[in-house]
Design an enzyme around this catalytic site. Structure first.
Site, PDB file in Angstrom:
ATOM      1  N   TYR A 232       0.813  -1.214   0.000  1.00  0.00           N
ATOM      2  CA  TYR A 232       0.000   0.000   0.000  1.00  0.00           C
ATOM      3  C   TYR A 232       0.852   1.273   0.000  1.00  0.00           C
ATOM      4  O   TYR A 232       0.346   2.368  -0.175  1.00  0.00           O
ATOM      5  CB  TYR A 232      -0.948   0.025   1.213  1.00  0.00           C
TER       6      TYR A 232
ATOM      7  N   ASP B 278      -4.591  -6.790   6.340  1.00  0.00           N
ATOM      8  CA  ASP B 278      -5.825  -6.074   6.008  1.00  0.00           C
ATOM      9  C   ASP B 278      -6.958  -7.082   5.807  1.00  0.00           C
ATOM     10  O   ASP B 278      -8.065  -6.951   6.351  1.00  0.00           O
ATOM     11  CB  ASP B 278      -5.565  -5.270   4.716  1.00  0.00           C
TER      12      ASP B 278
ATOM     13  N   ASP C 286      -9.958  -8.641   8.911  1.00  0.00           N
ATOM     14  CA  ASP C 286     -11.408  -8.561   8.698  1.00  0.00           C
ATOM     15  C   ASP C 286     -12.052  -9.942   8.790  1.00  0.00           C
ATOM     16  O   ASP C 286     -13.153 -10.089   9.321  1.00  0.00           O
ATOM     17  CB  ASP C 286     -11.723  -7.947   7.326  1.00  0.00           C
TER      18      ASP C 286
END
Ligand code: NAD
Length: 360
Positions: free
Chosen positions: A146, A251, A255
């Site tokens: 990222y 990431d 979740d």
């Protein structure tokens, strides 16, 4: 001891849920002889309304001068709020990215714990859920895919997009050390998740993490490929304690781990830097659909305050007191609307705060 806490209540349900966490911290202060001073700061939409920008230098400076930051959540309804008519760099979320960067918060912690009382909300099979799970997802937050160089251009007439995944050994070592320190405070097990059968960056993660592991002989250290981990999280989540991984894998996996607990209103999080400083916030957002109604679940924020006591202030006994008080209210059958089963009575946000504070 006296602690100075920067309090960023933010938008939506933020002020309601942070107020409950402050109430619980004050109860801890009375019982254990600490003083918590809260310095109220603006960030997100409320900062845009007052100053025209989501994050001011003053908020950053005051946060830096504090021992830790306790945050609610920021942002509004992305379809209707005027904040989302602004250019991306001036929207509420830019404040969040800005403060993480300014405070160099490179390690993100998200515990995923299944409360036996909330087992019905767990989407896993009964035989898996009944074993329970209690893991700490630890994600690198400021490096990797990222943050690497990216571009899209035509090469030999073909449109081509490139994203770069790069880590250096220092970035890996500093979070690995944090991971093992945290494992020492828990069940002393750490699993590194990577894709070392394909990626060079993963092979460096393995090399460096293995070196750090040598300094922690009490911690059981293992490695697992990310695709296998995605399966194991739904097949046998009880096997995990600390799960350490790079930014993009984290990431996605964090979740997945949140989802199997079944309730967003119960999930705390922490973002830490190299010192003991950290920013603590619930994993959920500002929930504009229920803001101002006093029905939000404050438990994720209260548990974030417990993480602050444990990881920034080293107050393990006090953190245990908060976590035990939460378990107690759930065992006694109290629920906010989001975690109540059909036909079950629910309590308001501030009542839940009172119930937990009374049980400290
Ligand atoms: P959200 O997490 O705010 O809401 C998703 C759903 O979960 C909603 O139905 C909401 O009512 C419910 N929910 C969330 N927290 C709850 C709680 N404590 N108690 C009871 N129910 C709860 O996600 P969203 O709707 O996608 O985003 C709303 C806003 O929040 C957006 O502006 C988004 O950018 C922002 N956001 C902020 C953060 C942050 O501040 N770190 C994180 C995520 C989203």
């Amino acid at each position: 001891m006296k602690y100075r806490i920067a309090s960023i209540k933010g938008d939506g349900i933020g002020p309601e849920i942070v107020t409950q966490a402050q109430k619980v911290l004050n109860a801890v202060g009375v019982k254990y002889g600490h003083e918590f001073e809260f310095v109220e700061l603006l960030m997100g939409g409320c900062s845009i309304d007052k100053y025209g920008i989501p994050l001011t230098d003053e908020t950053i400076d005051e946060a830096r001068k504090s021992d830790a930051v306790l945050m609610g959540s920021i942002g509004g309804d992305t379809n209707t709020s005027p904040w989302y008519k602004l250019e991306p760099g001036k929207r509420p979320e830019a404040g969040l990215l800005g403060i993480r960067k300014a405070l160099n918060l490179f390690a993100n912690l998200r515990p995923a714990y299944l409360y036996p009382e909330l087992k019905e909300a767990c989407p896993l099979k009964e035989e898996v859920a009944s074993k329970g799970f209690d893991m700490m997802m630890m994600r690198e937050l400021t490096g990797g895919l990222y943050f690497g160089e990216r571009y899209t251009k035509e090469i030999n007439g073909v449109l081509t997009a490139v994203d770069t995944l790069s880590y250096n050994e220092d970035e890996i070592r500093r979070i690995a050390v944090k991971g093992f320190d945290i494992a020492m405070k828990r069940r002393k097990k750490l699993t590194l998740i990577d894709k070392a059968n394909v990626l060079d960056s993963s092979r460096l993660w393995r090399k460096v993490t293995e070196e750090v592991a040598a300094d922690y002989p009490e911690v059981e250290y293992g490695v697992m490929l990310v695709d296998n981990c995605a399966m194991q999280l739904v097949k046998d989540p009880a096997q995990f304690d600390v799960v350490l991984t790079e930014n993009m894998f984290g990431d996605i996996l964090s979740d997945e781990a949140s989802m199997i607990t079944g309730s967003i209103g119960m999930l705390p999080s922490a973002s830490l830097n190299e010192t003991r400083f950290g920013l603590y916030e619930p994993s959920g957002g500002s929930a504009p659909d229920i803001a101002g109604k006093n029905i939000a679940n404050p438990i994720a924020t209260i548990l974030s305050a417990a993480m602050m006591l444990r990881y920034s202030f080293d107050l393990d006994k006090e953190a245990d007191a908060i976590e035990d008080a939460v378990k107690k209210v759930l065992k006694e059958g109290f629920r906010t609307g989001d975690i109540a089963l059909e036909g079950q009575n629910s309590v308001k946000c501030d009542e839940m705060g009172d119930l937990i504070a009374e049980r400290i």
